[in-house]
Scaffold this motif. Sequence first.
Motif, PDB file in Angstrom:
ATOM      1  N   TYR A 154      65.886  11.873  19.322  1.00  0.00           N
ATOM      2  CA  TYR A 154      65.613  13.562  19.169  1.00  0.00           C
ATOM      3  C   TYR A 154      65.477  13.962  17.475  1.00  0.00           C
ATOM      4  O   TYR A 154      66.127  13.499  16.769  1.00  0.00           O
ATOM      5  CB  TYR A 154      66.716  14.297  19.845  1.00  0.00           C
ATOM      6  N   ASN A 155      64.378  14.645  17.439  1.00  0.00           N
ATOM      7  CA  ASN A 155      63.673  15.043  16.034  1.00  0.00           C
ATOM      8  C   ASN A 155      63.724  13.786  15.070  1.00  0.00           C
ATOM      9  O   ASN A 155      63.382  14.008  14.000  1.00  0.00           O
ATOM     10  CB  ASN A 155      64.841  15.881  15.407  1.00  0.00           C
ATOM     11  N   ARG A 156      63.580  12.591  15.600  1.00  0.00           N
ATOM     12  CA  ARG A 156      62.999  11.323  14.783  1.00  0.00           C
ATOM     13  C   ARG A 156      61.892  10.755  15.604  1.00  0.00           C
ATOM     14  O   ARG A 156      60.924  10.605  14.709  1.00  0.00           O
ATOM     15  CB  ARG A 156      64.148  10.468  14.972  1.00  0.00           C
ATOM     16  N   LEU A 157      61.662  10.703  16.799  1.00  0.00           N
ATOM     17  CA  LEU A 157      60.330  10.127  17.334  1.00  0.00           C
ATOM     18  C   LEU A 157      59.688  11.415  17.477  1.00  0.00           C
ATOM     19  O   LEU A 157      59.804  12.299  18.493  1.00  0.00           O
ATOM     20  CB  LEU A 157      60.918   9.675  18.742  1.00  0.00           C
ATOM     21  N   LYS A 158      58.533  11.163  16.614  1.00  0.00           N
ATOM     22  CA  LYS A 158      57.601  12.610  16.718  1.00  0.00           C
ATOM     23  C   LYS A 158      56.297  12.222  17.850  1.00  0.00           C
ATOM     24  O   LYS A 158      55.475  11.144  17.697  1.00  0.00           O
ATOM     25  CB  LYS A 158      56.962  12.836  15.466  1.00  0.00           C
ATOM     26  N   ILE A 159      56.335  12.996  18.821  1.00  0.00           N
ATOM     27  CA  ILE A 159      55.187  13.004  19.829  1.00  0.00           C
ATOM     28  C   ILE A 159      54.244  14.294  19.693  1.00  0.00           C
ATOM     29  O   ILE A 159      54.725  15.367  19.764  1.00  0.00           O
ATOM     30  CB  ILE A 159      55.911  13.302  21.513  1.00  0.00           C
ATOM     31  N   THR A 160      53.172  13.719  18.931  1.00  0.00           N
ATOM     32  CA  THR A 160      52.272  14.728  18.581  1.00  0.00           C
ATOM     33  C   THR A 160      51.230  15.073  19.458  1.00  0.00           C
ATOM     34  O   THR A 160      50.437  16.045  19.074  1.00  0.00           O
ATOM     35  CB  THR A 160      51.496  14.319  17.246  1.00  0.00           C
ATOM     36  N   LYS A 161      50.839  14.382  20.757  1.00  0.00           N
ATOM     37  CA  LYS A 161      49.769  14.709  21.442  1.00  0.00           C
ATOM     38  C   LYS A 161      49.897  14.626  22.969  1.00  0.00           C
ATOM     39  O   LYS A 161      51.049  13.685  23.206  1.00  0.00           O
ATOM     40  CB  LYS A 161      48.559  13.589  21.191  1.00  0.00           C
ATOM     41  N   LYS A 162      49.507  15.386  23.679  1.00  0.00           N
ATOM     42  CA  LYS A 162      49.900  15.435  25.077  1.00  0.00           C
ATOM     43  C   LYS A 162      49.354  14.098  25.759  1.00  0.00           C
ATOM     44  O   LYS A 162      48.323  13.683  25.508  1.00  0.00           O
ATOM     45  CB  LYS A 162      49.283  16.568  25.794  1.00  0.00           C
ATOM     46  N   ASN A 163      50.076  13.520  26.724  1.00  0.00           N
ATOM     47  CA  ASN A 163      49.679  12.557  27.347  1.00  0.00           C
ATOM     48  C   ASN A 163      50.098  12.553  28.741  1.00  0.00           C
ATOM     49  O   ASN A 163      50.777  13.510  29.206  1.00  0.00           O
ATOM     50  CB  ASN A 163      49.983  11.270  26.613  1.00  0.00           C
ATOM     51  N   PHE A 164      50.024  11.303  29.411  1.00  0.00           N
ATOM     52  CA  PHE A 164      50.538  11.149  30.822  1.00  0.00           C
ATOM     53  C   PHE A 164      51.797  11.388  30.972  1.00  0.00           C
ATOM     54  O   PHE A 164      52.246  12.131  31.873  1.00  0.00           O
ATOM     55  CB  PHE A 164      50.140   9.882  31.585  1.00  0.00           C
ATOM     56  N   VAL A 165      52.539  11.027  30.091  1.00  0.00           N
ATOM     57  CA  VAL A 165      53.942  10.861  30.232  1.00  0.00           C
ATOM     58  C   VAL A 165      54.516  12.500  30.001  1.00  0.00           C
ATOM     59  O   VAL A 165      55.450  13.105  30.742  1.00  0.00           O
ATOM     60  CB  VAL A 165      54.865  10.078  29.318  1.00  0.00           C
ATOM     61  N   THR A 166      54.009  13.132  28.943  1.00  0.00           N
ATOM     62  CA  THR A 166      54.270  14.358  28.726  1.00  0.00           C
ATOM     63  C   THR A 166      53.804  15.310  29.739  1.00  0.00           C
ATOM     64  O   THR A 166      54.735  16.413  30.134  1.00  0.00           O
ATOM     65  CB  THR A 166      53.778  15.153  27.413  1.00  0.00           C
ATOM     66  N   HIS A 167      52.853  15.110  30.602  1.00  0.00           N
ATOM     67  CA  HIS A 167      52.435  15.808  31.596  1.00  0.00           C
ATOM     68  C   HIS A 167      53.436  15.824  32.556  1.00  0.00           C
ATOM     69  O   HIS A 167      53.839  16.900  33.301  1.00  0.00           O
ATOM     70  CB  HIS A 167      50.996  15.529  32.167  1.00  0.00           C
ATOM     71  N   ILE A 168      54.008  14.578  32.898  1.00  0.00           N
ATOM     72  CA  ILE A 168      54.824  14.347  33.864  1.00  0.00           C
ATOM     73  C   ILE A 168      56.111  15.391  33.606  1.00  0.00           C
ATOM     74  O   ILE A 168      56.770  16.179  34.491  1.00  0.00           O
ATOM     75  CB  ILE A 168      55.375  12.818  34.253  1.00  0.00           C
ATOM     76  N   GLY A 169      56.585  15.162  32.372  1.00  0.00           N
ATOM     77  CA  GLY A 169      57.881  16.089  31.770  1.00  0.00           C
ATOM     78  C   GLY A 169      57.546  17.384  31.958  1.00  0.00           C
ATOM     79  O   GLY A 169      58.607  18.062  32.246  1.00  0.00           O
ATOM     80  N   LYS A 170      56.374  17.729  31.781  1.00  0.00           N
ATOM     81  CA  LYS A 170      56.206  19.409  31.752  1.00  0.00           C
ATOM     82  C   LYS A 170      56.155  19.816  33.153  1.00  0.00           C
ATOM     83  O   LYS A 170      56.497  20.958  33.404  1.00  0.00           O
ATOM     84  CB  LYS A 170      54.750  19.455  31.230  1.00  0.00           C
ATOM     85  N   ASN A 171      55.775  19.189  34.226  1.00  0.00           N
ATOM     86  CA  ASN A 171      55.847  19.306  35.572  1.00  0.00           C
ATOM     87  C   ASN A 171      56.953  18.439  36.410  1.00  0.00           C
ATOM     88  O   ASN A 171      56.871  18.139  37.324  1.00  0.00           O
ATOM     89  CB  ASN A 171      54.549  19.147  36.077  1.00  0.00           C
ATOM     90  N   ALA A 172      58.006  18.319  35.452  1.00  0.00           N
ATOM     91  CA  ALA A 172      59.090  17.516  36.177  1.00  0.00           C
ATOM     92  C   ALA A 172      59.571  17.722  37.445  1.00  0.00           C
ATOM     93  O   ALA A 172      59.854  16.963  38.383  1.00  0.00           O
ATOM     94  CB  ALA A 172      60.340  17.244  35.221  1.00  0.00           C
ATOM     95  N   ILE A 173      59.621  18.969  37.559  1.00  0.00           N
ATOM     96  CA  ILE A 173      60.347  19.626  39.069  1.00  0.00           C
ATOM     97  C   ILE A 173      59.371  19.213  40.214  1.00  0.00           C
ATOM     98  O   ILE A 173      59.837  18.664  41.163  1.00  0.00           O
ATOM     99  CB  ILE A 173      60.463  21.120  38.942  1.00  0.00           C
TER     100      ILE A 173
END
Length: 362
Positions: free
Chosen positions: A275-294
């Motif tokens: 947390y606050n060390r790994l920088k995710i700068t672009k949206k991707n398949f995994v972030t899409h899942i996380g955004k719609n996790a429910i």
Amino acid sequence: MNRDLYIDFAKGLATLSIIFIHTAFWSGQFYILPEVRVFSLVFDVALFYALSGITSGSNIEKTLYRLLKLQITYMIFVTFLFFLDYFFKIFGLTFFSLEWLQSFYSTFGSKYSATSISTAPQWQNLGNWYLHEYSNADTFPVVMGSFWYLKVYFILTVFGVLILRFFPKHVNWFIGICVALTLLFNIFPEIYPSGQVGYVAFYMTVFLIGNRMRGKTIPAKIIPVLYGLVTASLVWLFWYFGDEVFFKINKKKFPPQTAYIIWTFFSLTTLFVLYNRLKITKKNFVTHIGKNAIFFYFGQGISSSLVYFLVVPIKESMPWWILMVIIYIINVILAFIIATGLKKFDALGWNVLEFLRKKTAQ
């Protein structure tokens, strides 16, 4: 405010891990080695509670509004599930037979076979689902088997926001109380309370620690110490309880007991270290899942039920690890498709509710 893509990324990975866990422990009971099933629990549901703590604040109105929206989305989903389950039974009884339906449900194993198949809708089940009493959905047994998380999430979030709002300077005291209760319940298992108390005692600790970590970075020099403590805890676990405790970790999850709690230390430590060390700068398949996790959480319950019908006929025709990879990939694809459909169905449900609101407000 821009979304923290690391949070979405972590939620996405946690969701993919949950799909793997349910692949391994449900249909995987027929072919996956017990050791692999236990290792699937390395990244488990505790991550969601930690992430909820990181993203939660002290705004009661905003939190309760968010929970209300989640409750309505949940009710829309279980209503859809109820009628899907009911119409499938009507279809089976009309075009086939009771024996065919019973044979269909036997695919899930005797533990999850339907015990009451009727042409009359079981409205009490829908009412109980609305109130978070998760009686089995015969056609999709994994769905209700997954929902224990949701009840605990509602409880944690309500109590968590009250603590953050009214006792902001005493959060560490509440962490201490929750740790003390967790230790007490595990040192004296005969007094371990039934219901949700044991769950909340441990997961509230995780939630509040996550909140205390908000915006902070663990110093690099502390990281080896943390992983050293995690390693020492695992060594103690197997030394004290013996090697056989490894195969009991999943049973120690409901409610959280010593073996499972120690098992979560690695994933929680890794989450906070990155947390606050790994920088995710672009949206991707995994972030899409996380955004719609429910929606993925809802969808994987359906998809993890459907893959039973692939596993049972072919489980003897190939090596278990190849089948596991194939089924997991199929499960993720199905969960993605179903989650996309559920999100659209949810939007339709909200539109219907808004239409009813306007009509009844006149």
